[in-house]
Design an enzyme around this catalytic site. Structure first.
Site, short mmCIF file in Angstrom:
data_model
loop_
_atom_site.label_atom_id
_atom_site.label_comp_id
_atom_site.label_asym_id
_atom_site.label_seq_id
_atom_site.Cartn_x
_atom_site.Cartn_y
_atom_site.Cartn_z
N THR A 29 -20.05 35.68 -7.44
CA THR A 29 -18.86 36.25 -8.08
C THR A 29 -19.22 37.24 -9.17
O THR A 29 -18.48 38.20 -9.44
CB THR A 29 -18.01 35.10 -8.68
OG1 THR A 29 -17.56 34.30 -7.60
CG2 THR A 29 -16.82 35.59 -9.46
N SER A 76 -23.25 32.16 -2.89
CA SER A 76 -24.31 31.16 -3.04
C SER A 76 -24.17 30.00 -2.07
O SER A 76 -25.10 29.22 -1.90
CB SER A 76 -24.40 30.66 -4.48
OG SER A 76 -23.32 29.81 -4.79
N THR A 109 -21.91 30.76 -8.65
CA THR A 109 -21.83 29.49 -9.39
C THR A 109 -21.88 28.26 -8.47
O THR A 109 -22.28 27.19 -8.90
CB THR A 109 -20.51 29.39 -10.20
OG1 THR A 109 -19.40 29.49 -9.30
CG2 THR A 109 -20.42 30.45 -11.27
N ASP A 110 -21.46 28.44 -7.20
CA ASP A 110 -21.24 27.25 -6.38
C ASP A 110 -22.51 26.41 -6.16
O ASP A 110 -22.43 25.18 -6.16
CB ASP A 110 -20.64 27.65 -5.02
CG ASP A 110 -19.18 28.09 -5.16
OD1 ASP A 110 -18.62 27.93 -6.27
OD2 ASP A 110 -18.62 28.60 -4.18
C1 SIN Z 1 -20.62 31.90 -5.12
O1 SIN Z 1 -21.04 30.82 -5.52
O2 SIN Z 1 -21.35 32.75 -4.61
C2 SIN Z 1 -19.17 32.23 -5.24
C3 SIN Z 1 -18.51 31.59 -6.38
C4 SIN Z 1 -19.00 32.04 -7.71
O3 SIN Z 1 -20.00 32.74 -7.88
O4 SIN Z 1 -18.34 31.64 -8.69
#
Ligand code: SIN
Length: 348
Positions: A29, A76, A109-110
């Protein structure tokens, strides 16, 4: 004219004195875009390239001499073991050949906590590694990515961050790669280590640590320099009516170990016990972790009734971190000696 030359020379000297920090971009993100600045959903993640991420925060050039590397540009959820092996080798190479004195890795973040944990147990150098992400796409009002990147570069270039291994930084906090986990689907304040707490905070560009450099108790190191793949380990989820035949399915699909995100303090229905014992004793460890999200899973009566270490427990590690540790342990030692495998998870 002379004054201009002197000022320019002073500027060049001070810029050249700054530490070298490499920003390795993997996607997420933080590199996401959405047509609307007021929407933080349904955006396209992993769109911006590393140069665009750096250009959005020109202030990082006051902190360090920046080099950007585009490692991947993926959400991710698409990160995988083979990419992580490559990423870990890249970090070690950049530090050991002197190209960088600190590393920043931008990531979704995931699965940030999984990659951070993997890197932390496969990296044993003193230079700081700061993993950074964002909950809002780059186009959002109050996007959190740029300031998070600024703080990550501040962390990676700080002498006080040396010997602290891999850290995660978002939302002004610095967290341990071992214990920090994503706790909320929406909030920018999503990363926490409920039991163990944060390592520190930022005062503008200055990391303020709460503790001297420390390693998580018994944190292991695995040399993956000659490793190109790791054994498959699956996670199964504990719940009312959970189906034990999923264990057999998973193993027939190639799993060499299974972590169960069990209910509570690692409880499993009695219907699971014989199969779990059978597979663990056959060299495919079945490990109890917890779906609760925090704290220690104790060796309990399951272990005692089924014989010592016939049914493993993940200690302080949540299921997703226990899965990675089990992959690395199985790769190095195999699964036939379950008490040896268990030692990597025992916090004593
Ligand atoms: C991801 O994890 O690639 C998408 C969600 C995020 O980065 O918050």
């Amino acid at each position: 004219m002379k004054l201009t030359i002197l000022l320019f020379a002073a500027f060049c000297a001070s810029a050249a004195d700054l530490p070298h920090v490499t920003i390795i971009a993997t996607g997420g993100t933080i590199a996401g875009v959405q047509k609307s600045s007021t929407s933080t959903t349904n955006y396209k993640d992993s769109e911006l390239a590393v140069d665009a991420l750096i250009d959005a925060v020109p202030e990082v050039k006051d902190l360090a001499q920046i080099n950007g590397v585009q490692f991947s540009n993926i959400g991710s959820e698409n990160m995988n073991t083979s990419l992580l092996l490559r990423l870990s080798k890249l970090v070690t190479t950049l530090i050991s050949n002197g190209s960088a004195e600190g590393i920043v890795i931008t990531h979704g973040t995931d699965t940030l906590e999984e990659s951070a944990f993997f890197l932390d147990v496969t990296y044993d150098m003193s230079a700081p590694v700061a993993m950074v992400a964002a909950m809002r796409p780059s186009t959002a009002l109050s996007a959190d990515g740029p300031f998070n990147i600024y703080e990550a570069v501040a962390l990676a270039s700080s002498k006080t961050a040396i010997n602290r291994g891999v850290m995660m930084t978002l939302n002004d906090r610095i967290g341990s790669a071992v214990y920090t986990t994503k706790t909320n689907t929406r909030s920018v304040d999503t990363f926490k280590a409920v039991e163990q707490g944060y390592l520190g905070v930022f005062n503008d560009k200055t990391p303020v640590f709460y503790y001297y450099p420390a390693r998580a108790y018994k944190k292991p190191f695995f040399d993956i320099s000659g490793v190109d793949s790791l054994p498959k380990v699956d996670i199964l989820y504990g719940h009312i009516d959970s189906d034990v035949t999923l264990v057999n399915n998973s193993i027939s699909n190639g799993a060499k170990g299974i972590v169960v995100a069990c209910t509570g303090d690692g409880s499993l229905p009695t219907t699971w016990k014989e199969i779990a014992k059978y597979w663990t004793e056959s060299g495919v460890p079945i490990m109890r972790s917890s779906r609760t999200g925090s704290s220690y899973v104790a060796p309990g009566k399951d272990n005692l009734t089924l014989g010592e270490y016939s049914y493993l427990n993940s200690g302080n590690y949540n299921p997703q971190k226990a899965r990675i540790l089990l992959q690395l342990v199985l790769n190095e030692f195999g699964g036939s000696n379950s008490s040896l495998v268990q030692k990597f998870f025992d916090p004593y």
